[in-house]
Design an enzyme around this catalytic site. Structure first.
Site, PDB file in Angstrom:
ATOM      1  N   LYS A  78       0.775  -1.102  -0.025  1.00 18.96           N
ATOM      2  CA  LYS A  78      -0.048  -0.366  -0.288  1.00 18.96           C
ATOM      3  C   LYS A  78       0.805   1.294   0.287  1.00 18.96           C
ATOM      4  CE  LYS A  78      -0.216  -0.702   4.781  1.00 18.96           C
ATOM      5  NZ  LYS A  78      -0.181  -1.400   5.825  1.00 18.96           N
ATOM      6  N   TYR A 138      15.519  30.666   8.197  1.00 14.33           N
ATOM      7  CA  TYR A 138      14.074  31.527   8.821  1.00 14.33           C
ATOM      8  C   TYR A 138      14.474  31.446   9.937  1.00 14.33           C
ATOM      9  CZ  TYR A 138      12.219  31.516   4.383  1.00 14.33           C
ATOM     10  OH  TYR A 138      11.222  31.629   2.631  1.00 14.33           O
TER      11      TYR A 138
HETATM   12  C1  LIG Z   1      -0.071  -1.774   6.264  1.00 16.62           C
HETATM   13  C2  LIG Z   1      -0.168  -3.757   6.765  1.00 16.62           C
HETATM   14  C3  LIG Z   1       0.637  -4.866   7.286  1.00 16.62           C
HETATM   15  C4  LIG Z   1       2.138  -4.771   7.172  1.00 16.62           C
HETATM   16  O1  LIG Z   1       2.446  -3.770   8.428  1.00 16.62           O
HETATM   17  P1  LIG Z   1       3.973  -3.500   8.425  1.00 16.62           P
HETATM   18  O2  LIG Z   1       4.155  -3.091   9.766  1.00 16.62           O
HETATM   19  O3  LIG Z   1       4.200  -2.423   7.762  1.00 16.62           O
HETATM   20  O4  LIG Z   1       4.568  -4.701   8.008  1.00 16.62           O
HETATM   21  C5  LIG Z   1      -0.105  -6.210   7.988  1.00 16.62           C
HETATM   22  N1  LIG Z   1      -1.652  -6.001   7.752  1.00 16.62           N
HETATM   23  C6  LIG Z   1      -1.962  -4.844   7.895  1.00 16.62           C
HETATM   24  C7  LIG Z   1      -4.174  -5.227   7.579  1.00 16.62           C
HETATM   25  C8  LIG Z   1      -1.915  -3.572   7.345  1.00 16.62           C
HETATM   26  O5  LIG Z   1      -2.599  -2.364   6.958  1.00 16.62           O
END
Ligand SMILES: *Cc1c(COP(=O)(O)O)cnc(C)c1O
Length: 367
Positions: free
Chosen positions: A43, A264
């Protein structure tokens, strides 16, 4: 983020992704969980690493499925010709999304009764690949543990639906002393006793720190990119290889007099004559503005500190330790020699957020 074709010049800021490191990290997952199937979380544009090239690499590395948050992310992958099974971790948000998901052969996580009702509006004969998500204590997504029987009944009522498995998510797996993880695993396993279907529990932290969570399917994300989800550890401590390196370069060098200020708010002031550099990268590229004076970057292999405020397009650095620095020298923001986990700590955040925070002004390169 752009997927750059060959350019006739070195782009201003680059995030270079070593795909062989990702293959290595897949092998590391297999070593830790040899009996589990692997659903790779890609994702958020593969945590900023480029979803399409990462998905291609993972597919050839033999992962069993991919996972994204939402329909749009899956459609990008299908449009690029990725044929692997893809699960939608938040499921679908409307009937129109459900129809598209079916058409694109996506696996749908169902986490709440309103989603179940939505999918029941599809023709009863419609084959559907579904996961049921149970809430074992995180109280974010998932059906209450006590509803397993009724979920099972709804499966019986839809013979065309194909159960992919049962999912739960761990709240505290990164904290190896926290008893909550084993409680969540026990609740989940107990609720499903006697019910058919594969189980899936572990994200990266669950997989790395909790052997009990390595069940039928594991769902790592972060560790595939070579970063550690466990506090006080970096990827290499866990046998992982960091895949990403973010670089910009020096575009100005100045010699300051005592009392001269930088940037800044004039928050940094020279207390002795000193050489400073200006680097062409800022918060509009994904360098967090919260990074304080003292946070390191790497120039010619030497750690030098950021001084003054991070601005939109630039940061300033202290070159006292590096008198030989020159215009156009590469400046590493994170990567080999400067772990992303360390930079994240300076920014009061996690590697996850640094990766996802890179903007589309950064040129994403794959090698
Ligand atoms: C993003 C996600 C993962 C992977 O998590 P990591 O901590 O990056 O390994 C696994 N299960 C779900 C439901 C997620 O949303």
């Amino acid at each position: 983020m752009t997927f750059s074709p060959a350019l006739p010049y070195v782009p201003r800021v680059t995030a270079t992704v070593d795909l062989s490191a990702i293959r290595h990290n897949v092998a590391r997952v297999r070593e830790l969980a040899p009996r589990s199937r692997l659903m790779a979380a890609i994702k958020a544009d593969a945590y900023g690493h480029g979803a399409v090239p990462v998905a291609q690499t993972l597919s050839t590395a033999g992962v069993d499925a991919l996972a994204v948050a939402c329909l749009e992310e899956a459609l990008v992958l299908r449009a690029a010709g990725i044929e692997a099974p893809i699960a939608l971790l938040e499921g679908v948000l409307s009937l129109a999304e459900a129809e598209l998901a079916v058409q694109q052969r996506l696996q749908i996580v169902i986490h709440a009764s309103w989603q179940l009702q939505l999918l029941q509006q599809l023709p009863a004969s419609q084959p559907l690949q579904v996961w049921f998500k149970l809430d074992s204590g995180m109280h974010r997504l998932g059906f209450p543990i006590a509803t397993v029987q009724s979920l099972f009944d709804s499966l019986q009522a839809h013979p065309a639906w194909q159960l992919q498995g049962w999912i739960t998510h761990l709240a505290c797996a990164d904290d190896v002393d926290n008893p909550m993880t084993l409680q969540q695993i026990a609740l989940f396993e107990h609720a499903l006793r006697g019910f058919a279907g594969p189980r899936s529990i572990a994200n990266s932290a669950g997989l790395l720190a909790w052997p009990q969570a390595r069940v039928d399917w594991v769902r790592p994300g972060l560790m595939l990119y070579g970063a550690s989800p466990l506090a006080d550890k970096i990827g290499s401590d866990l046998g992982l290889r960091p895949a990403m390196r973010v670089e910009s370069r020096l575009i100005a060098i100045h010699d300051l007099k005592v009392g001269d200020s930088v940037g800044y708010g004039a928050t940094f002031r020279a207390t002795e004559p000193m050489r400073i550099g200006v680097v062409a990268v800022g918060y509009a590229d994904g360098v967090h503005r919260i990074l304080p004076s003292g946070a390191p970057v790497l120039v010619q292999g030497v750690r030098v500190p950021i001084i003054g405020r991070v601005s939109m397009d630039m940061i300033s650095i202290d070159l006292r330790a590096l008198p030989q620095a020159q215009i156009n020298d590469a400046v590493l923001l994170w990567g080999a020699g400067l772990p992303v986990e360390e930079v994240a700590k300076w920014a009061g955040t996690l590697a996850y957020e640094l990766f996802c925070g890179l903007t589309n002004r950064v040129h994403l390169l794959h090698q």
